[in-house]
Design a protein around this motif. Structure first.
Motif, PDB file in Angstrom:
ATOM      1  N   ASP A 219     -37.477 -36.523  76.328  1.00 36.98           N
ATOM      2  CA  ASP A 219     -37.460 -35.691  77.368  1.00 36.98           C
ATOM      3  C   ASP A 219     -38.502 -35.950  78.123  1.00 36.98           C
ATOM      4  OD1 ASP A 219     -37.050 -34.199  79.920  1.00 36.98           O
ATOM      5  OD2 ASP A 219     -35.427 -33.259  79.024  1.00 36.98           O
TER       6      ASP A 219
ATOM      7  N   THR B  46     -25.083 -28.699  77.326  1.00 39.56           N
ATOM      8  CA  THR B  46     -25.630 -27.849  78.156  1.00 39.56           C
ATOM      9  C   THR B  46     -25.141 -26.450  77.596  1.00 39.56           C
ATOM     10  OG1 THR B  46     -25.425 -29.514  80.335  1.00 39.56           O
ATOM     11  CG2 THR B  46     -25.463 -27.087  80.377  1.00 39.56           C
TER      12      THR B  46
ATOM     13  N   THR C 244     -27.005 -33.594  78.802  1.00 36.45           N
ATOM     14  CA  THR C 244     -27.586 -34.387  80.058  1.00 36.45           C
ATOM     15  C   THR C 244     -28.368 -35.747  78.591  1.00 36.45           C
ATOM     16  OG1 THR C 244     -29.263 -32.820  80.464  1.00 36.45           O
ATOM     17  CG2 THR C 244     -30.566 -34.267  79.819  1.00 36.45           C
TER      18      THR C 244
ATOM     19  N   GLY D 267     -33.057 -37.333  81.360  1.00 36.74           N
ATOM     20  CA  GLY D 267     -32.279 -37.532  81.575  1.00 36.74           C
ATOM     21  C   GLY D 267     -31.137 -37.780  82.297  1.00 36.74           C
TER      22      GLY D 267
ATOM     23  N   ALA E   1     -27.140 -36.410  83.918  1.00 34.63           N
ATOM     24  CA  ALA E   1     -25.929 -35.407  83.804  1.00 34.63           C
ATOM     25  C   ALA E   1     -25.429 -36.470  83.540  1.00 34.63           C
ATOM     26  CB  ALA E   1     -25.863 -35.022  85.366  1.00 34.63           C
TER      27      ALA E   1
END
Length: 303
Positions: A18, A80, A66, A33, A35
């Motif tokens: 990330d 999440t 993500t 990332g 969604a």
């Protein structure tokens, strides 16, 4: 790469990480990332991008993730719901919007191609799956993936505060390593599913739950009550009452109820050793707007 963070919760591997972790971990490539949302009834989250890799946990319809990258037909993601990191089949993901409008509250339901119970179902939906209703036809909610019997669902934001009562509904469900649906559950998956339905945050694995849930009780079964959690090294159960344990376990290969004393003796002799702690959750509070989504803390965030 030296990874000072739990790899189960850190979206970083030697070849990819990330972008928010730049400077905290070493990786060949950093990405931002995006969604996404799970659009299939359930999907295995694996440690590596291979169907031969064991299931670490399951994502279910409506779960937000993500997405970082695609590898060998798998998507490297972070859930999440609990921050868990791994690989989902790439075909299990779709756009993040629209948000789910309903949650499945029946133990099990079906997704039909038409609002007709005689049609062959497209798939199984389990307790806690979330769907986006686009309308209603008779007794069925219309969704992008098919039709679901409306009485098996409640509007998003519904909670079932009695998490032990939810677990009691799941007694007899087969044991499944990594499972967290009403088709199959492991010990920590049972605890997490029931607490999430109660509107409470809950980590995924037993060791995380022992560190992160409730307050420590004396190492003595006297005084235990309904809802207290019992931990072993690698296992967790919840008290149904002062003397009875409810847990998903490999001995019964199911969610089962048994006297705590019997479970302790057997587990001590055969598997996880002695109880490591008893823990008590705080009384329930008002549920968040979305009881299936917790705030995921990234490495470096304040405690």
């Amino acid at each position: 790469m030296t990874l000072p963070f739990d790899p189960r919760l850190t979206p970083a591997r030697p070849h990819l990480a990330d972008a928010a972790l730049r400077g905290q971990v070493e990786a060949a490539r950093f990405v931002t990332g995006q969604a996404r949302r799970v659009v299939v009834p359930s999907a295995p989250l694996r440690r590596t991008p291979s169907d031969a890799s064991g299931t670490e946990t399951e994502a279910v319809l409506g779960d937000a993730v993500t997405f970082y990258a695609e590898e060998d037909g798998h998507a490297f993601v972070q859930l999440t719901r609990d921050g868990y990191v791994g690989y989902l089949p790439v075909g299990s993901l779709g756009p993040a919007d629209p948000e789910p409008t309903h949650v499945v509250t029946a133990l099990r339901s079906f997704l039909y191609p038409a609002p007709d119970l005689k049609r062959p179902p497209r798939g199984h939906l389990g307790l806690g799956a979330r769907l986006t209703a686009t309308g209603r036809e008779g007794d069925y909610l219309a969704t992008p993936g098919g039709f679901v019997f409306a009485a098996h669902c409640r509007e998003a934001g519904f909670t079932a505060p009695d998490f032990v009562g939810t677990a009691e509904r799941l007694v007899g469900t087969p044991y499944l390593w990594g499972g967290r649906t009403s088709l199959g559950l492991d010990c920590s998956g049972l605890v997490q599913l029931c607490l999430h339905l109660a509107g409470r945050d809950c980590p995924r694995d037993a060791d995380m739950q022992e560190r992160g849930l409730g307050t420590d009780l004396p190492n003595d079964p006297a005084g235990l009550r309904r809802g207290d959690l019992v931990f072993w090294r690698g296992h967790v159960g919840m008290m149904r009452d002062a003397t009875t344990l409810l847990h998903a376990n490999g001995h019964h290969m199911a969610v089962a109820v048994e006297p705590l004393a019997e479970a302790r003796a057997r587990i001590l002799a055969n598997s996880y050793g002695p109880v490591t702690s008893f823990r008590r959750l705080a009384p329930g509070t008002a549920a968040p707007a979305d009881p299936f989504q917790c705030q995921v803390r990234k490495p470096g965030d304040p405690e």
